[in-house]
Design a protein around this motif. Structure first.
Motif, PDB file in Angstrom:
ATOM      1  N   UNK A  81       0.824  -1.218   0.000  1.00  0.00           N
ATOM      2  CA  UNK A  81       0.000   0.000   0.000  1.00  0.00           C
ATOM      3  C   UNK A  81       0.853   1.261   0.000  1.00  0.00           C
ATOM      4  N   UNK A  82       2.166   1.093  -0.147  1.00  0.00           N
ATOM      5  CA  UNK A  82       3.038   2.239  -0.331  1.00  0.00           C
ATOM      6  C   UNK A  82       3.804   2.675   0.899  1.00  0.00           C
ATOM      7  N   UNK A  83       4.500   3.756   0.723  1.00  0.00           N
ATOM      8  CA  UNK A  83       5.386   4.323   1.739  1.00  0.00           C
ATOM      9  C   UNK A  83       4.593   4.789   2.957  1.00  0.00           C
ATOM     10  N   UNK A  84       5.170   4.636   4.155  1.00  0.00           N
ATOM     11  CA  UNK A  84       4.482   5.062   5.374  1.00  0.00           C
ATOM     12  C   UNK A  84       4.097   6.542   5.405  1.00  0.00           C
ATOM     13  N   UNK A  85       4.860   7.386   4.704  1.00  0.00           N
ATOM     14  CA  UNK A  85       4.586   8.819   4.774  1.00  0.00           C
ATOM     15  C   UNK A  85       3.576   9.289   3.727  1.00  0.00           C
ATOM     16  N   UNK A  86       3.038   8.372   2.924  1.00  0.00           N
ATOM     17  CA  UNK A  86       1.964   8.746   2.003  1.00  0.00           C
ATOM     18  C   UNK A  86       0.760   9.198   2.824  1.00  0.00           C
TER      19      UNK A  86
END
Length: 153
Positions: A81-86
């Motif tokens: 689901x992508x990078x933590x900071x998205x």
């Protein structure tokens, strides 16, 4: 007998914290497994990892995964689901940094663009506690309770 909603509460009590499971993925019909830290919330397991890892590369090609641990097993569809900071990961990031506090920042570098969260949406499984076993189907929203007490060595 517990109903489906009650079984989800039990699942949250058991795995709504830092827990260990063996995660199995497959590439070219050849399985591979590894131990991962998971956190359970709302019908899904969450994993903190890197997009460059073998497990993420394998689930990108084939999202069908399974988890097992101590007479407990689940089938799921897993997604990066992508990078933590998205922005869309803001809420789950707050939760995961708390749940995984002892190691999250010591073992992860949020400056690395390859860091990611994996969400494994549970399909079905079996778990147990206090002498009862639960066959759960997340798609049908059903559960079957049985007597279950595994013998420990």
């Amino acid at each position: 007998m517990v109903n489906y909603e009650e079984s989800l509460k039990i699942l949250s009590e058991l795995y709504g914290k830092d827990s260990y499971f063996v995660l199995a993925t497959a590439k070219d019909n050849i399985p591979s497994q590894r131990v991962v830290d998971i956190y359970y919330e709302d019908g899904a397991f969450w994993i903190v990892t890197y997009a460059s890892s073998r497990k993420v590369k394998e689930l990108d090609e084939n999202p069908n995964v399974s988890f097992c641990n101590n007479f407990t097993s689940f089938k799921a569809k897993a997604y990066n689901v992508g990078h933590p900071l998205k922005e869309e990961n803001k809420e789950i990031r707050e939760t995961l940094t708390k749940v995984f506090t002892p190691w999250y920042f010591a073992h992860n570098n949020e400056k690395d663009e390859h860091m990611c969260f994996v969400k494994a949406e549970l399909i079905s499984g079996f778990f147990h506690t206090k002498g009862k076993g639960y066959h759960i189907n997340f798609e049908e929203k059903s559960v079957k309770e049985i007597d279950f007490a595994p013998e420990e060595d």
